[in-house]
Design a protein around this motif. Sequence first.
Motif, short mmCIF file in Angstrom:
data_model
loop_
_atom_site.label_atom_id
_atom_site.label_comp_id
_atom_site.label_asym_id
_atom_site.label_seq_id
_atom_site.Cartn_x
_atom_site.Cartn_y
_atom_site.Cartn_z
N ASP A 169 28.08 49.74 45.88
CA ASP A 169 28.90 48.34 45.52
C ASP A 169 29.96 48.40 44.85
O ASP A 169 30.90 47.49 45.14
CB ASP A 169 27.62 47.57 44.69
N MET A 170 30.25 49.40 44.08
CA MET A 170 31.57 49.59 43.23
C MET A 170 32.60 49.63 44.30
O MET A 170 33.67 49.25 44.25
CB MET A 170 31.55 50.89 42.39
N ALA A 171 32.29 50.75 45.38
CA ALA A 171 33.35 51.06 46.28
C ALA A 171 33.82 49.68 47.26
O ALA A 171 34.97 49.41 47.71
CB ALA A 171 32.72 51.85 47.05
N LYS A 172 32.89 48.96 47.47
CA LYS A 172 33.34 47.67 48.27
C LYS A 172 33.84 46.71 47.18
O LYS A 172 34.74 46.08 47.84
CB LYS A 172 31.93 47.12 48.52
N ALA A 173 33.68 46.62 46.05
CA ALA A 173 34.24 45.62 45.15
C ALA A 173 35.63 46.34 44.87
O ALA A 173 36.68 45.45 44.83
CB ALA A 173 33.45 45.64 43.85
N VAL A 174 35.79 47.52 44.55
CA VAL A 174 37.20 47.94 44.22
C VAL A 174 37.89 47.82 45.68
O VAL A 174 39.21 47.46 45.54
CB VAL A 174 37.11 49.47 43.78
N ALA A 175 37.52 48.20 46.90
CA ALA A 175 38.30 47.87 48.08
C ALA A 175 38.95 46.48 48.29
O ALA A 175 39.84 46.19 48.78
CB ALA A 175 37.56 48.11 49.19
N ILE A 176 37.84 45.48 47.76
CA ILE A 176 38.19 44.10 47.84
C ILE A 176 39.30 43.65 46.78
O ILE A 176 40.35 43.00 47.05
CB ILE A 176 37.02 43.42 47.40
N MET A 177 39.28 44.26 45.54
CA MET A 177 40.09 43.80 44.49
C MET A 177 41.34 44.50 44.39
O MET A 177 42.37 43.92 43.86
CB MET A 177 39.30 44.09 43.07
N VAL A 178 41.55 45.60 45.25
CA VAL A 178 43.01 46.21 45.07
C VAL A 178 43.96 45.07 46.26
O VAL A 178 45.13 44.96 45.62
CB VAL A 178 43.04 47.42 45.90
N THR A 179 43.40 44.34 46.98
CA THR A 179 44.11 43.56 47.79
C THR A 179 44.01 42.03 47.57
O THR A 179 44.72 41.18 47.99
CB THR A 179 43.76 43.88 49.42
N ASN A 180 43.05 41.65 46.37
CA ASN A 180 43.00 40.40 46.22
C ASN A 180 43.54 40.08 44.47
O ASN A 180 42.94 41.21 43.73
CB ASN A 180 41.86 39.77 46.38
N GLN A 181 44.08 39.11 44.14
CA GLN A 181 44.58 38.75 42.81
C GLN A 181 43.45 38.39 41.92
O GLN A 181 42.37 37.82 42.46
CB GLN A 181 45.59 37.97 42.88
N GLY A 182 43.78 38.53 40.68
CA GLY A 182 42.60 38.12 39.83
C GLY A 182 41.69 39.04 39.20
O GLY A 182 42.13 40.32 39.65
N GLU A 183 40.58 38.59 38.79
CA GLU A 183 39.62 39.43 38.35
C GLU A 183 38.29 39.44 39.17
O GLU A 183 38.11 38.21 39.73
CB GLU A 183 39.31 39.06 36.80
N ALA A 184 37.35 40.57 39.12
CA ALA A 184 36.27 40.52 39.99
C ALA A 184 35.53 39.47 39.95
O ALA A 184 34.83 38.90 40.76
CB ALA A 184 35.63 41.88 39.94
N LYS A 185 35.28 38.84 38.65
CA LYS A 185 34.44 37.69 38.38
C LYS A 185 34.80 36.47 38.99
O LYS A 185 34.10 35.71 39.34
CB LYS A 185 34.31 37.48 36.63
N ASP A 186 36.09 36.32 39.45
CA ASP A 186 36.56 35.08 39.99
C ASP A 186 35.86 35.27 41.62
O ASP A 186 36.04 34.13 42.18
CB ASP A 186 37.99 35.14 40.25
N TYR A 187 35.39 36.28 41.81
CA TYR A 187 34.97 36.23 43.39
C TYR A 187 33.40 36.37 43.61
O TYR A 187 32.95 36.63 44.79
CB TYR A 187 35.44 37.58 43.99
N GLN A 188 32.78 36.16 42.29
CA GLN A 188 31.30 36.19 42.55
C GLN A 188 30.83 34.99 43.11
O GLN A 188 30.97 33.84 42.66
CB GLN A 188 30.61 36.25 41.04
N GLY A 189 30.33 34.91 44.28
CA GLY A 189 29.77 33.80 44.95
C GLY A 189 29.87 34.13 46.60
O GLY A 189 29.76 35.30 46.99
N TRP A 190 30.03 33.06 47.26
CA TRP A 190 30.21 33.24 48.80
C TRP A 190 31.44 32.66 49.20
O TRP A 190 31.86 31.63 49.07
CB TRP A 190 28.93 32.04 49.43
#
Length: 360
Positions: free
Chosen positions: A105-126
């Motif tokens: 799960d960490m690997a998936k989240a990090v791969a997303i957040m390197v290319t998307n701005q803001g913080e991980a909490k902004d993307y919790q949802g669908w």
Amino acid sequence: MSYKNYPMVSRVVFGRGSFSQLEDILVPKRLSTIAPFIFLVDDVFKKDPDLTSRIPLAYEDKIIYISAEEEPKTSQVDELVEDIILTCKQRPSGIIGIGGGTVLDMAKAVAIMVTNQGEAKDYQGWDLVKNPALYHVGIPTISGTGAEVSRTTVLTGPEKKLGINSDYTPFDQVILDPELTKGVPKDQWFYTGMDCFIHCVESLKGTYLNAFSESYGEKAYELCVELFLDNNLSEEEAQDKLMMASWHGGMSIAYSQVGVAHALSYGLGYLLGTKHGIGNCIVFDHLEEFYPEGVKVFKEMKAKHDIKLPQGICANLSDKEFDIMIDVALSLEPLWENALGKNWKKVMTREKLRDLYSRM
């Protein structure tokens, strides 16, 4: 009627010893000699040269060890991403997760957040992720969570425990090597295996069920029953079958959803930090009303493997703490709708949830 156009893992290798193919898989994906591959590795392997010496490091690649003692947090993802951006001369070629559900799960989240701005909490949802993730590879070393195949990465944020559910979340490549699961402690083997079993029960008994989910869920359910109740499997057969059960269990919820056990387990995880697998087991033990047949089989498996679940973990909680868990559980609306139908709010009241939690 609109149907989900669901992204799958585009490439998968299965087989004992297939981990040795990792180098051949990564070479064509390297962007340049200064665009490293970042390996996120479960820190239980720090002292295991058998695995770490086989990680194909080159140029400026690096290993970052991740503790799986706690469920992954959005703040942890943000720190890792910042570290990667600050220390790499160029955007990485890819992220490779080697470990259990937490590390995947960490690997998936990090791969997303390197290319998307803001913080991980902004993307919790669908479906909140805008940009495609970095190339990312998942290599499970324990089977059951389905994290290797799912389109979510479950994170505990400041306000909620919820996944980043998106079309960009699934891995681009998965390596399923059952040999990597050989040293898993028995309790952990049981809890993550039951995560898979509970996925299947919740999917197969849900209102979202369809032939796609059912075909995967039935196969995974059958494999779990064979694994946890049959005496005739060799250790190797059991490892192979649990890896396949995990894959099929993850696929079964891809086109449906989980249910009551997962919703309540998220509440425990958010407030008490209860690990996902054991949290599901603690909850499922009390859900005869919703899944009578599944709970009966679960109790047989628990007895056969002499597993003693923690008791009374909610015994000394305050009203405020119960309310926090209830709020987290109730926020997972798709899970409740799958489990109980469109009118789920009439069935699952706050009082009912409080009663269920107080039994645990």
